[in-house]
Design an enzyme around this catalytic site. Structure first.
Site, PDB file in Angstrom:
ATOM      1  N   THR A 149       0.872  -1.180   0.000  1.00  0.00           N
ATOM      2  CA  THR A 149       0.000   0.000   0.000  1.00  0.00           C
ATOM      3  C   THR A 149       0.908   1.228   0.000  1.00  0.00           C
ATOM      4  O   THR A 149       1.627   1.460   0.975  1.00  0.00           O
ATOM      5  CB  THR A 149      -0.889   0.022   1.264  1.00  0.00           C
ATOM      6  OG1 THR A 149      -1.644  -1.177   1.313  1.00  0.00           O
ATOM      7  CG2 THR A 149      -1.820   1.225   1.233  1.00  0.00           C
ATOM      8  N   LYS A 196      -7.682   1.703  -3.213  1.00  0.00           N
ATOM      9  CA  LYS A 196      -7.345   1.251  -1.855  1.00  0.00           C
ATOM     10  C   LYS A 196      -7.494   2.386  -0.840  1.00  0.00           C
ATOM     11  O   LYS A 196      -8.106   2.225   0.219  1.00  0.00           O
ATOM     12  CB  LYS A 196      -5.916   0.703  -1.869  1.00  0.00           C
ATOM     13  CG  LYS A 196      -5.261   0.489  -0.523  1.00  0.00           C
ATOM     14  CD  LYS A 196      -5.624  -0.830   0.092  1.00  0.00           C
ATOM     15  CE  LYS A 196      -5.091  -0.921   1.528  1.00  0.00           C
ATOM     16  NZ  LYS A 196      -5.497  -2.113   2.218  1.00  0.00           N
ATOM     17  N   LYS A 245      -1.613   5.038   8.597  1.00  0.00           N
ATOM     18  CA  LYS A 245      -0.805   5.114   7.368  1.00  0.00           C
ATOM     19  C   LYS A 245      -1.721   5.353   6.164  1.00  0.00           C
ATOM     20  O   LYS A 245      -1.475   6.242   5.342  1.00  0.00           O
ATOM     21  CB  LYS A 245      -0.016   3.807   7.179  1.00  0.00           C
ATOM     22  CG  LYS A 245       0.717   3.727   5.857  1.00  0.00           C
ATOM     23  CD  LYS A 245       1.262   2.340   5.545  1.00  0.00           C
ATOM     24  CE  LYS A 245       1.743   2.291   4.101  1.00  0.00           C
ATOM     25  NZ  LYS A 245       2.168   0.972   3.662  1.00  0.00           N
TER      26      LYS A 245
HETATM   27  P1  NAD Z   1       6.057  -6.146   7.098  1.00  0.00           P
HETATM   28  O1  NAD Z   1       6.839  -5.059   7.738  1.00  0.00           O
HETATM   29  O2  NAD Z   1       5.671  -7.332   7.907  1.00  0.00           O
HETATM   30  O3  NAD Z   1       6.821  -6.688   5.775  1.00  0.00           O
HETATM   31  C1  NAD Z   1       7.577  -5.885   4.911  1.00  0.00           C
HETATM   32  C2  NAD Z   1       8.853  -6.656   4.600  1.00  0.00           C
HETATM   33  O4  NAD Z   1       9.606  -5.927   3.625  1.00  0.00           O
HETATM   34  C3  NAD Z   1       9.763  -6.823   5.818  1.00  0.00           C
HETATM   35  O5  NAD Z   1       9.957  -8.229   6.059  1.00  0.00           O
HETATM   36  C4  NAD Z   1      11.054  -6.118   5.430  1.00  0.00           C
HETATM   37  O6  NAD Z   1      12.213  -6.747   5.931  1.00  0.00           O
HETATM   38  C5  NAD Z   1      10.972  -6.186   3.927  1.00  0.00           C
HETATM   39  N1  NAD Z   1      11.819  -5.188   3.247  1.00  0.00           N
HETATM   40  C6  NAD Z   1      11.882  -3.850   3.452  1.00  0.00           C
HETATM   41  N2  NAD Z   1      12.762  -3.281   2.604  1.00  0.00           N
HETATM   42  C7  NAD Z   1      13.260  -4.297   1.838  1.00  0.00           C
HETATM   43  C8  NAD Z   1      14.212  -4.349   0.790  1.00  0.00           C
HETATM   44  N3  NAD Z   1      14.855  -3.259   0.362  1.00  0.00           N
HETATM   45  N4  NAD Z   1      14.483  -5.553   0.234  1.00  0.00           N
HETATM   46  C9  NAD Z   1      13.853  -6.681   0.671  1.00  0.00           C
HETATM   47  N5  NAD Z   1      12.947  -6.681   1.663  1.00  0.00           N
HETATM   48  C10 NAD Z   1      12.650  -5.506   2.235  1.00  0.00           C
HETATM   49  O7  NAD Z   1       4.750  -5.429   6.488  1.00  0.00           O
HETATM   50  P2  NAD Z   1       3.388  -6.144   6.032  1.00  0.00           P
HETATM   51  O8  NAD Z   1       2.422  -6.144   7.164  1.00  0.00           O
HETATM   52  O9  NAD Z   1       3.722  -7.413   5.324  1.00  0.00           O
HETATM   53  O10 NAD Z   1       2.849  -5.069   4.975  1.00  0.00           O
HETATM   54  C11 NAD Z   1       3.395  -4.970   3.654  1.00  0.00           C
HETATM   55  C12 NAD Z   1       2.546  -3.973   2.882  1.00  0.00           C
HETATM   56  O11 NAD Z   1       1.184  -4.437   2.848  1.00  0.00           O
HETATM   57  C13 NAD Z   1       2.508  -2.574   3.490  1.00  0.00           C
HETATM   58  O12 NAD Z   1       2.558  -1.639   2.440  1.00  0.00           O
HETATM   59  C14 NAD Z   1       1.163  -2.535   4.215  1.00  0.00           C
HETATM   60  O13 NAD Z   1       0.626  -1.228   4.322  1.00  0.00           O
HETATM   61  C15 NAD Z   1       0.312  -3.408   3.308  1.00  0.00           C
HETATM   62  N6  NAD Z   1      -0.815  -4.045   3.962  1.00  0.00           N
HETATM   63  C16 NAD Z   1      -0.679  -4.641   5.180  1.00  0.00           C
HETATM   64  C17 NAD Z   1      -1.788  -5.235   5.785  1.00  0.00           C
HETATM   65  C18 NAD Z   1      -1.653  -5.919   7.136  1.00  0.00           C
HETATM   66  O14 NAD Z   1      -2.699  -6.239   7.740  1.00  0.00           O
HETATM   67  N7  NAD Z   1      -0.445  -6.161   7.638  1.00  0.00           N
HETATM   68  C19 NAD Z   1      -3.031  -5.233   5.140  1.00  0.00           C
HETATM   69  C20 NAD Z   1      -3.140  -4.650   3.867  1.00  0.00           C
HETATM   70  C21 NAD Z   1      -2.020  -4.062   3.289  1.00  0.00           C
END
Ligand code: NAD
Length: 297
Positions: free
Chosen positions: A93, A168, A243
């Site tokens: 997102t 979204k 966010k």
């Molecule tokens: P998270 O922090 O658990 O996962 C993100 C991952 O990206 C981490 O494991 C981090 O180490 C990795 N990362 C960051 N920079 C990197 C790079 N340069 N190279 C490789 N890996 C890298 O976050 P999440 O909860 O999985 O959310 C991911 C996205 O999904 C976000 O944009 C969030 O807003 C969206 N989202 C989350 C939810 C939820 O309920 N968690 C729901 C809908 C949307």
């Protein structure tokens, strides 16, 4: 079977990659975090040592990263190593402007691209029941649809580059504003001596009906599965709601849209987070409105 690289194997990306493996695709993954890499390896994802290793000779790359700056950084790097014609999908997102920027990077590299953010949270990611809101060309959409089908149950092509992110943040602005309204109504009902169940029974079948009330009721009782029944454990963390509301405000100000209720909801969630409640479910805001959510910790 499609050869896929998956970058960002966190709370959402990990289970999404696992569902692609279950659907019979060959998935190579990379994440900066060792814990995420190890967890993904256990689900059948082959772990690469770098982004460049992960994306070489794949037909599709999917990214699931925290924010726009991460997506710009990662796409800039990976597009140097993929073959022209590769499909690149971002499911994070992020702000609409960054989404359109990375579509431009992909165009320049001769690749197809989609912005495909999701709703459904970590439970939907694990169950493969996410909703995908997709922006990009018809050609890119028809190439990627079967892969999104392996991770979700509803896939909506919303329009051109950035349209998925636009859908979204508009949806989540409705969610944030409607949750505040539902919380306020329960707080007022409490002051007036009206029971939670009575308000629910009336509003859930009247003009106050909405998802925040009927599927995610912010008081315990009427909807047994809502986080209110589990001391507001997420669910959907208040910090993620904030966010998304901030992304909506950023887009409103860039496009000249008037969104006063979205702005108000963003301020309330910002205060809730500053009081230390960002890791709680976003429906816990009702405790702040009652004056109960003092500084956490
Ligand atoms: P998270 O922090 O658990 O996962 C993100 C991952 O990206 C981490 O494991 C981090 O180490 C990795 N990362 C960051 N920079 C990197 C790079 N340069 N190279 C490789 N890996 C890298 O976050 P999440 O909860 O999985 O959310 C991911 C996205 O999904 C976000 O944009 C969030 O807003 C969206 N989202 C989350 C939810 C939820 O309920 N968690 C729901 C809908 C949307």
């Amino acid at each position: 079977m499609t050869k896929i690289a998956f970058i960002g194997l966190g709370n959402m990306g990990g289970p999404m990659a696992a569902n692609l493996v279950k659907a019979g695709h060959a998935v190579t993954g990379f994440d900066l975090s060792e814990a995420s890499r190890n967890a993904a390896a256990k689900t059948g994802v082959s772990i690469a040592g770098s982004i460049s290793q992960a994306v070489r000779e794949t037909e599709c790359v999917i990214t699931m990263l925290p924010a726009g700056s991460h997506v710009i950084y990662v796409w800039d790097e990976l597009l140097g190593f993929v073959d022209p014609g590769t499909l690149v999908i971002d499911s994070s997102t992020i702000d609409v402007e960054s989404a359109r920027k990375v579509h431009g990077f992909a165009d320049k590299a001769g690749c197809l691209s989609l912005d495909a953010p999701v709703s459904g949270g970590t439970a939907g990611a694990a169950a493969g029941t996410l909703t995908f809101m997709v922006g990009g060309s018809d050609g890119a959409f028809s190439r990627g649809k079967h892969l999104l089908d392996a991770m979700g149950k509803k896939i909506v092509h919303c329009g051109d580059a950035g349209a998925g992110q636009a859908a979204k943040i508009c949806n989540n602005m409705i969610l944030g504003v409607s949750m505040v309204a539902v919380c306020e109504a329960f707080v007022l009902a409490e002051r007036l001596g009206l029971s939670h169940q009575a308000l629910f029974d009336v509003a859930s079948t009247s003009s106050g009906q909405c998802w925040s009330l009927t599927s995610y009721c912010p008081v315990p009782g009427p909807v047994p599965a809502s986080p209110a029944n589990n001391d507001y454990k997420p669910g959907f963390m208040a910090s993620l709601m904030l966010k998304d509301l901030m992304l909506a405000q950023q887009a409103a100000s860039a496009s000249g849209a008037t969104t006063p209720m979205g702005a108000q909801a963003a301020q309330l969630y910002s205060l809730f987070e500053k009081l230390g409640h960002g890791a709680e479910d976003f429906s816990g805001l009702i405790r702040m409105l009652r004056g109960e959510a003092v500084r956490a910790g």
